[in-house]
Design a protein around this motif. Structure first.
Motif, short mmCIF file in Angstrom:
data_model
loop_
_atom_site.label_atom_id
_atom_site.label_comp_id
_atom_site.label_asym_id
_atom_site.label_seq_id
_atom_site.Cartn_x
_atom_site.Cartn_y
_atom_site.Cartn_z
N GLU A 325 0.88 -1.01 -0.05
CA GLU A 325 0.31 0.25 0.49
C GLU A 325 1.30 1.12 -0.51
O GLU A 325 0.53 2.12 -0.58
N ILE A 326 2.31 1.01 0.81
CA ILE A 326 2.84 2.23 0.30
C ILE A 326 3.40 2.48 0.03
O ILE A 326 3.68 3.99 -1.10
N GLN A 329 0.89 3.91 -2.81
CA GLN A 329 0.09 5.29 -2.63
C GLN A 329 0.77 6.64 -2.54
O GLN A 329 0.69 7.78 -2.68
N ILE A 330 1.86 7.11 -1.79
CA ILE A 330 3.17 7.37 -1.15
C ILE A 330 4.60 7.86 -2.84
O ILE A 330 4.28 8.75 -2.88
N ALA A 400 3.19 7.18 7.12
CA ALA A 400 2.65 6.35 6.56
C ALA A 400 2.83 5.06 7.31
O ALA A 400 2.13 4.36 7.64
N LEU B 85 -4.33 4.46 4.46
CA LEU B 85 -3.74 4.26 3.17
C LEU B 85 -4.44 4.22 1.93
O LEU B 85 -4.32 5.18 1.12
N GLN B 86 -5.37 3.66 2.48
CA GLN B 86 -6.03 2.99 0.77
C GLN B 86 -6.74 4.19 0.34
O GLN B 86 -7.15 3.77 -0.81
N SER B 88 -5.72 7.35 0.22
CA SER B 88 -5.09 8.72 -0.22
C SER B 88 -5.77 9.44 -1.41
O SER B 88 -6.00 8.52 -2.19
N ILE B 102 -2.49 12.55 1.51
CA ILE B 102 -1.44 11.41 1.22
C ILE B 102 -1.98 9.93 2.04
O ILE B 102 -2.23 9.08 1.57
N GLN B 103 -1.49 10.32 3.31
CA GLN B 103 -1.57 9.57 4.01
C GLN B 103 -3.31 8.88 4.38
O GLN B 103 -3.33 7.95 4.82
N ARG B 278 1.98 17.66 -3.91
CA ARG B 278 1.33 17.52 -4.78
C ARG B 278 -0.31 18.69 -5.18
O ARG B 278 -0.93 17.79 -5.61
#
Lengths: 542, 316
Positions: A325-326, A329-330, A400, B85-86, B88, B102-103, B278
């Motif tokens: 996931e990190i 997404q990040i 995260a 996080l999903q 985000s 973002i987090q 961003r």
């Protein structure tokens, strides 16, 4: 210890800086530099283009076109294959006899001899020449005389290098190091023509090498034109007419030029463009792991992390991190979730193993909770991650990771982030062993060898072993691997040592950093080598 | 806007009138035949000023938001498992009006909770500035002489340091949170109030009514409270009200630069800073906290402006 001992950290930071600021406003002419010419984005090399002084990507690109060393890493498999070397023989893994192939010459028609190598290596190791890659020669007998820690050397040569005849020379190493020949693919070990020493300034303006290309012109700040050398004696002749490297200070400009057809190749696609890159380029976008791994290293010198039984807690934390996931997404998939302590760029043959870390690198909140409980819980009920936050997106991924751990454990904000303002300050705290919680470690390998990923980082007392991990079993296996004369067996022994890391978890593998490139429809057969540098000689122009 | 036919118009301009402060007492019972005073006149003035009304409503709303953010959102940014996080960078939706950062944290929840730090900084800084500035200003004005010289020179040293620049310098060595930011901003912000207070005291202390009070045996304390302060308080309040908004934006600026409020604390400046990387890709993450900050600063400045107009008609 063996291998390179220089500050790879600094090199890594420089690489990041370069990536961020790389390249300058070249907007002249356009992509079609002529029939069969590839135009590619570039940045001014940080240092003069001396092979032993170049340790960043931009200079590395040129050297890879201009030079061929004793060995060359196969761009596909990563295997170190004989290039100029006919054979490299040893009976004791410490004294090597190197025989050169016939017919190799520099583009000024000077033959490549044993002396070309010995002179180049002595030059690189000499402390007076201030070469960045000098530590690469530190395994050779006599290095310490030529590169004393302080003062001027009394000699001009390393006693471990002896020229037997124009085609043969011998190398004596300080210790047994069976995979040493495999390190010879690194550019620091390139041969140098006589003109390098007799007319140094002239050589720097227009470097002369023994590779498939020659330098046509070079203007600092603008670019370099390289042309295929027709009389190149090697088997890997250039598949195109030449390469025009254009300096860009902003990769975004380079990317825009690529999209508008003014440029053929951009390596290191800027982060801002990642969202649209699939649309813009489709399968003309390369994104693959480089020889860089990011880990979270535990301060094992601190008894609360290092004491017996804590390895379960360390494994538990690893299992609480949702790498998939990190990275998605990040990092927008510019990182690849780690599965071992090396890098996929090594290739399976080189020692990469997708199963080395196994379950311990797979996200599983329930299992993470269980492991941490069994190990006696987090020290003091909490864990603090430390990194510098001035570059990269370190703050974001650490947040995260903490969120992931907190979500997995469900015990409130047990994971917190300790941001350190500058890289220098972080390095001081890290190398002074002052950190009391897991901290970020980035490692960029100098050559695609599993040894380079394990020994400098986890061998007792090694130069970059900042967590002070010490395991007799691990050390024994590394020693054994270094004495092993068969490369495949050596690699297997290193992998056995890596299994101990999976049990002990002195550091948590997070992800591999990717190299990226995008190219135009004009060209094909674009690949990146292990150092994330495009393999220019294989590019075909339609 | 303002009804210029108000009876007391002429009187209010003369803030030095001896009876002015006490006049409000007489004003209250006589509603029809209102005797004008500075304060009653100002109140009347403000009640009819739409700028003030809009500003005041917004300020009131912000105060409630800061005091009980739980009224407006069920989530909390301090819940360690709140961010997934999903989620985000998901864009605003009917269930999550401001989208996600973002987090994967809910931007609405964070924006609401961040109001508290801004309000704390605004009010604390202003209070400290008023206390320190007027206190020292009073002393300098009353005592005069050597003490005045020393205090004035001391003030000038602080006056010469730009608030934001000085704030950056001091904050870089401190653990940032709303309270330290307030203290640092107050340390650099008080000279303005000091000057107003001191000049006000100097202006008034030799007036006839002060002399008369002294002749009648009034002590220093009584004269200060009854005659000096009431005359100085109007300009001080005006400056204080306007600078409140300025301090809130100063906090956001410091946090944006990473030296104000530190995570896990939340602040609009910090949110804007995080989102700026961003913002082309996910503008909503930046726009909502930025808008909240702008509206807040605007509200306080509107109120301050209206109060100034009401208390100090000379400026119009």
């Amino acid at each position: 210890m063996r291998g390179a001992t220089h500050a790879k950290w600094a090199a890594c930071a420089v690489a990041v800086t370069l990536a961020a600021t790389a390249c300058g406003g070249g907007s002249d002419s356009g992509g079609d530099g002529g029939a069969g010419i590839v135009s590619s984005s570039w940045g001014d090399p940080q240092n003069p283009l001396e092979p032993a002084n170049t340790n960043e990507v931009q200079g590395g690109k040129v050297l890879d076109m201009l030079f061929r060393g004793l060995k060359r890493y196969d761009p596909k498999t990563g295997e170190a294959k004989d290039m100029v070397a006919e054979k490299i023989e040893t009976t004791d893994s410490q004294n090597f006899t190197i025989t050169l192939k016939d017919g190799w010459k520099f583009s000024n028609d000077e033959p490549v001899t044993a002396q070309s190598f010995v002179d180049a290596w002595n030059y690189g190791a000499d402390v007076r020449n201030k070469q960045n890659n000098a530590p690469f020669f530190s395994d050779i007998v006599g290095y310490d005389d030529l590169h004393p820690k302080s003062g001027d050397p009394k000699t001009k040569t390393m006693s471990g290098l002896v020229v037997k005849d124009p085609k043969t020379f011998t190398v004596a190493l300080k210790e047994k190091f069976s995979t040493w020949p495999e390190t010879l693919g690194y550019q620091a070990f390139s041969p140098l023509p006589k003109s390098f020493f007799t007319d140094h300034a002239g050589w720097l303006n227009k470097p002369v090498g023994n590779g498939p290309y020659t330098v046509d012109s070079y203007t600092k700040g603008t670019g370099m034109k390289l042309r295929a050398w027709d009389a190149y004696p090697g088997t890997d002749k250039a598949q195109n007419g030449g390469v025009d490297l254009k300096v860009y200070t902003d990769n975004n400009t380079a990317y825009t030029d690529l999209i508008s057809g003014n440029l053929d190749l951009v390596d290191d696609v800027p982060a801002q463009q990642l969202k649209s890159v699939q649309n813009d380029l489709g399968d003309r976008y390369i994104n693959q792991p480089a020889l860089i791994i990011q880990t979270l290293t535990f301060p094992l010198y601190d008894p609360q992390w290092g004491k017996e039984g804590m390895e379960k807690v360390r494994r538990g934390i690893s299992r609480a991190i949702n790498r998939d996931e990190i990275t998605k997404q990040i990092f927008r998939d510019t990182r690849t979730p780690a599965k071992d302590w090396t890098s996929p760029a090594l290739g399976e043959q080189g020692g990469f193993s997708a199963t080395a870390c196994g379950d311990a690198c797979v996200y599983d909140p329930a299992e993470a909770k269980k492991l941490i409980q069994e190990g006696g819980g987090l020290p003091g009920g909490k864990v603090t991650l430390t990194s510098n936050v001035d570059t990269g997106s370190h703050r974001e991924w650490m947040d995260a990771v903490c969120n992931s751990i907190n979500n997995a454990l469900g015990e409130g904000p047990v994971c917190t982030v300790n941001p350190i303002g500058t890289f220098a300050d972080f390095r001081n705290q890290q190398s002074g062993f002052k950190l009391t919680g897991p901290f970020r470690s980035g490692w960029q390998a100098d050559y695609p060898l599993i040894q380079n990923f394990l020994e400098p980082l986890y061998y007792t007392g090694a130069s970059s072993n900042y967590g002070k991990f010490s395991n007799p079993e691990f050390d024994k296996l590394v020693d054994q691997a270094n004495q092993e004369s068969d490369a495949a067996k050596a690699t297997a022994t290193f992998q056995d040592a890596e299994k101990i890391l999976a049990e002990q978890m002195p550091s948590i593998p997070l992800w591999y950093q990717n190299g990226s490139a995008g190219y135009s429809e004009r060209i094909s057969d674009v690949t990146l080598n292990q150092f994330s540098v495009p393999v220019y000689d294989q590019i075909k122009v339609s | 806007m303002r009804d210029t036919t108000t009876v007391g118009d002429e009187l209010t301009t003369d803030t030095q009138t001896a009876g002015a402060p006490s006049a409000s007492k007489h004003a209250k019972p006589a509603k029809k035949e209102r005797e004008a005073s500075l304060w009653s006149d100002a109140m009347g003035d403000l009640r009819r000023n739409p700028v003030f009304i809009i500003g005041a409503v917004l300020v009131l709303f912000l105060l409630v938001l800061a005091a009980v953010p739980g009224l407006f959102t069920s989530g909390s940014p301090f819940d360690a498992t709140a961010c997934k996080l999903q989620d985000s960078l998901k864009t605003p939706s009917s269930s999550h009006w401001f989208g996600y950062d973002i987090q994967g944290c809910d931007v609405y929840t964070r924006t609401v909770w961040a109001a508290r730090n801004s309000v704390i900084v605004g009010i604390t800084t202003t209070t400290l500035v008023l206390l320190v500035g007027s206190g020292l200003g009073l002393i300098a004005g009353w005592v005069g002489g050597f003490v005045d010289s020393v205090l004035s020179r001391f003030t000038e040293i602080f006056f010469a340091i730009p608030v934001l620049l000085g704030g950056m310098l001091i904050m870089s060595g401190l653990q940032g949170n709303a309270w330290t930011v307030s203290v640092v901003l107050a340390t650099l912000g008080w000279p303005q109030i000091f000057r107003i207070m001191r000049s006000s005291v100097l202006q008034n202390k030799n007036n006839d009514y002060v002399m008369a009070a002294r002749a009648l045996g009034a002590g220093t304390w009584r004269i200060t409270v009854r005659h000096i302060l009431p005359n100085a308080v109007a300009p001080v309040i005006v400056v204080g009200a306007i600078s409140l908004g300025v301090y809130i934006s100063a906090e956001a600026a410091l946090s944006y630069l990473g030296i104000g409020v530190q995570p896990p604390g939340i602040s609009w400046g910090l949110m804007v800073s995080d989102a700026s990387v961003r913002w082309l890709q996910a503008p909503h993450v930046l726009l909502f906290p930025a808008a909240a900050l702008s509206v807040t600063v605007l509200a306080f400045i509107m109120v301050g402006d209206a109060v100034r107009d009401a208390l100090d008609p000379k400026l119009r």
